[in-house]
Design an enzyme around this catalytic site. Sequence first.
Site, short mmCIF file in Angstrom:
data_model
loop_
_atom_site.label_atom_id
_atom_site.label_comp_id
_atom_site.label_asym_id
_atom_site.label_seq_id
_atom_site.Cartn_x
_atom_site.Cartn_y
_atom_site.Cartn_z
N ARG A 11 -14.25 17.62 9.03
CA ARG A 11 -13.34 17.10 10.26
C ARG A 11 -12.48 18.33 10.71
O ARG A 11 -11.58 18.71 9.74
CB ARG A 11 -12.50 16.18 10.05
CG ARG A 11 -11.74 15.57 11.29
CD ARG A 11 -11.10 14.08 11.22
NE ARG A 11 -11.99 12.98 10.63
CZ ARG A 11 -11.76 12.03 10.20
NH1 ARG A 11 -10.64 11.43 9.74
NH2 ARG A 11 -12.66 11.00 10.21
N ARG A 69 -2.44 13.05 10.21
CA ARG A 69 -3.71 13.51 10.59
C ARG A 69 -3.46 14.20 11.91
O ARG A 69 -2.27 14.67 12.45
CB ARG A 69 -4.39 11.96 10.99
CG ARG A 69 -4.49 11.27 9.92
CD ARG A 69 -5.77 11.93 8.96
NE ARG A 69 -5.78 10.96 7.60
CZ ARG A 69 -6.83 10.18 7.68
NH1 ARG A 69 -7.67 10.03 8.62
NH2 ARG A 69 -6.99 9.28 6.55
N LYS A 79 -2.42 7.24 5.84
CA LYS A 79 -2.55 8.08 6.44
C LYS A 79 -1.48 7.87 7.86
O LYS A 79 -0.88 6.69 7.65
CB LYS A 79 -3.85 8.16 7.42
CG LYS A 79 -4.34 6.80 7.93
CD LYS A 79 -5.66 6.62 8.42
CE LYS A 79 -6.10 5.07 8.78
NZ LYS A 79 -7.68 5.17 9.09
N LYS A 106 -0.32 8.67 11.86
CA LYS A 106 -1.13 9.42 13.23
C LYS A 106 0.22 9.45 14.14
O LYS A 106 0.97 8.50 14.34
CB LYS A 106 -2.12 8.47 13.66
CG LYS A 106 -3.49 8.33 12.79
CD LYS A 106 -4.56 7.20 13.11
CE LYS A 106 -5.77 7.46 12.34
NZ LYS A 106 -6.60 6.53 12.59
N CYS A 110 -17.93 4.18 16.94
CA CYS A 110 -17.60 5.09 15.91
C CYS A 110 -19.02 5.51 15.27
O CYS A 110 -20.00 5.13 15.91
CB CYS A 110 -16.92 4.35 14.83
SG CYS A 110 -17.76 3.01 14.02
N CYS A 158 -21.40 7.03 7.35
CA CYS A 158 -20.16 6.48 7.01
C CYS A 158 -20.66 5.40 5.99
O CYS A 158 -21.15 4.25 6.06
CB CYS A 158 -19.34 5.82 8.35
SG CYS A 158 -17.83 5.17 7.73
N CYS A 188 -17.27 -1.37 11.23
CA CYS A 188 -16.49 -2.15 10.12
C CYS A 188 -15.29 -2.13 10.89
O CYS A 188 -15.05 -2.21 11.80
CB CYS A 188 -16.27 -1.39 8.92
SG CYS A 188 -15.11 -0.01 9.08
N CYS A 219 -11.73 2.50 14.24
CA CYS A 219 -11.73 3.95 14.49
C CYS A 219 -11.75 4.34 15.94
O CYS A 219 -11.43 5.28 16.34
CB CYS A 219 -12.68 4.74 13.60
SG CYS A 219 -12.39 4.83 11.70
#
Length: 577
Positions: free
Chosen positions: A92, A161, A224, A226, A445, A451, A490, A494
């Site tokens: 990424r 991120r 994380k 953001k 996603c 994934c 899931c 995302c």
Amino acid sequence: MSIESHTAPMPDRSRDVSQPLEKLHPDETLKANSDQLRGGIVEGLGDPVTRAVLGEDSKLMKFHGLYLQDDRDVRDERRRQKLEPAYGFMVRVRLPGGVCSPSQWLKLDALARDYAAESLRVTTRQTFQLHRVLKSNLRPTIQGLRDVLLDTRAACGDDCRGVMCSVNPRLSTLHAELYDIAKRSSDHATPKTGAYREIWYEEERTPTASPEEPLYGRTYMPRKFKIGFVIPPINDIDVYAQDLGFIAIIEQGKLVGFNVAIGGGMGRIDRNQNSYPRLADVVGFVAVGRVLSTIDAVMEVQRDYGDRSDRARARFKYTIDDKGLEWVKAEIETRLGFELGAARPYNFTSNSDSLGWQRGEDGLQHFTLFIQNGRITNAPDCRLLDGLRAIARMHKGEFRVTPNQNLIISNIAKADRDQIEGLLRAHGLSELNRGSGLRLNAMACVAFPTCGLAMAEAERYLPELITKIEEILSQHDLYDEPITIRMTGCPNGCARPYISDIGLTGRAPGKYNLYLGGGFHGQRLNKLVLENIGEDAILDKLGGVIAHYARERNVYEHFGDFVLRAGYLNTTQDNSP
């Protein structure tokens, strides 16, 4: 009005975790003992026996922007043959604000063709992912990115991120100013450890007397974090979904500062009632010149008080709910040394992209291209990868990745428009913007096959499902109605499904939770309507609601607003001003 400059060495603002060692999650010990994210990564890269890295180093590699994955389409067959899973890495890119030069695009294109199965993936956080990169190709990929001043630092992991920012092409001057702030914020909040240069650029370790991580310390963030910047009235970054959001306040055409929103986050766990999506709260106003100090203060509060024993409760949203919003705000202000100003008025109208041609206030032109679920590859009828490479070879402006997984070919001189239009037609790209209002406002996603968290399809299935929903919409003359639909494989969120008109999150192969009633500009969470259902039940439920919407909607009433007004939901959280 300038943003703070941090050219001098930063003071050590880190603080040791105060929780007793025996109560910490094992990942905290891993980070603390990793030698600032070095671990055994170098040794793992050199191991010829496996295409993976061993032990816990795969977790440390996330801080370097790399996820160990395998091809789940062949997982069972390889297991039957007693073979190692078909391991590869997701790479990424760190791309603050989603801005990319033509030379950077051409490098990304070349790396995708050489190492990533001839495919680029545009993400919901305005950057690129390369999938299926073999371990032996990681260094060539990362060093190739370095050639065009790109890297993958902090694109994953327990850190700040990629920083997002609005990409409204009409607001040329404001976009340039906001992008500059977002870029500085990203550089400021990115980990400073030399591990990245040593491992991927193969540089010698440079001894230092000062702490390698003056903000993060040895254990980085609990989870994380953001950050995003947005210019009303278009909430394209979904600012209420950010841990820390900056809402631009424009007065007489000038950027005077930002309303500060804290505590957003989409992830949840289906069987854990203590996990949930949350929208950010607006807590005050700061001037432009205090953005970096505000980032430091907010991140420090989460660093020091976030839950480091239960990773399911470690995001900033839970820290706020556990400690109380007013307590967290007061702690931020204590670290800032001043009180936040009163929030100023603003208004959002949408969180979608305006597709097609637009003219900026500076006279330059921009073309926004719909990229279905962010996947850039070649198909017989649409050579998207080839077409964008051809455009990059002649383009004198820039590319902007949108938070809705689309692409803006930006800053086009009037004299170059005909050539770009010709290249779009020649490669079959001209038709991409001609979908239904539902399809053009859809996101998914990656999910299967790469994934490891996916429980159901998303990117590969959503277009097929939309085709079936479009038949229902056409029956009720709603084909062109803008309705947001988002799907994830899931519950982690995302693609930000919990703030869309229609949200679908995977539970098992072919099974999804269905959510309805989100706010059209991201200001309201949707609500679970049906759980663990298949396609027939999804279409049956949506068919009834869409028919009702067609009969009884008010003028200009969005689908999610109607669903709420019509009584399909209980009260949902509404953070509209």
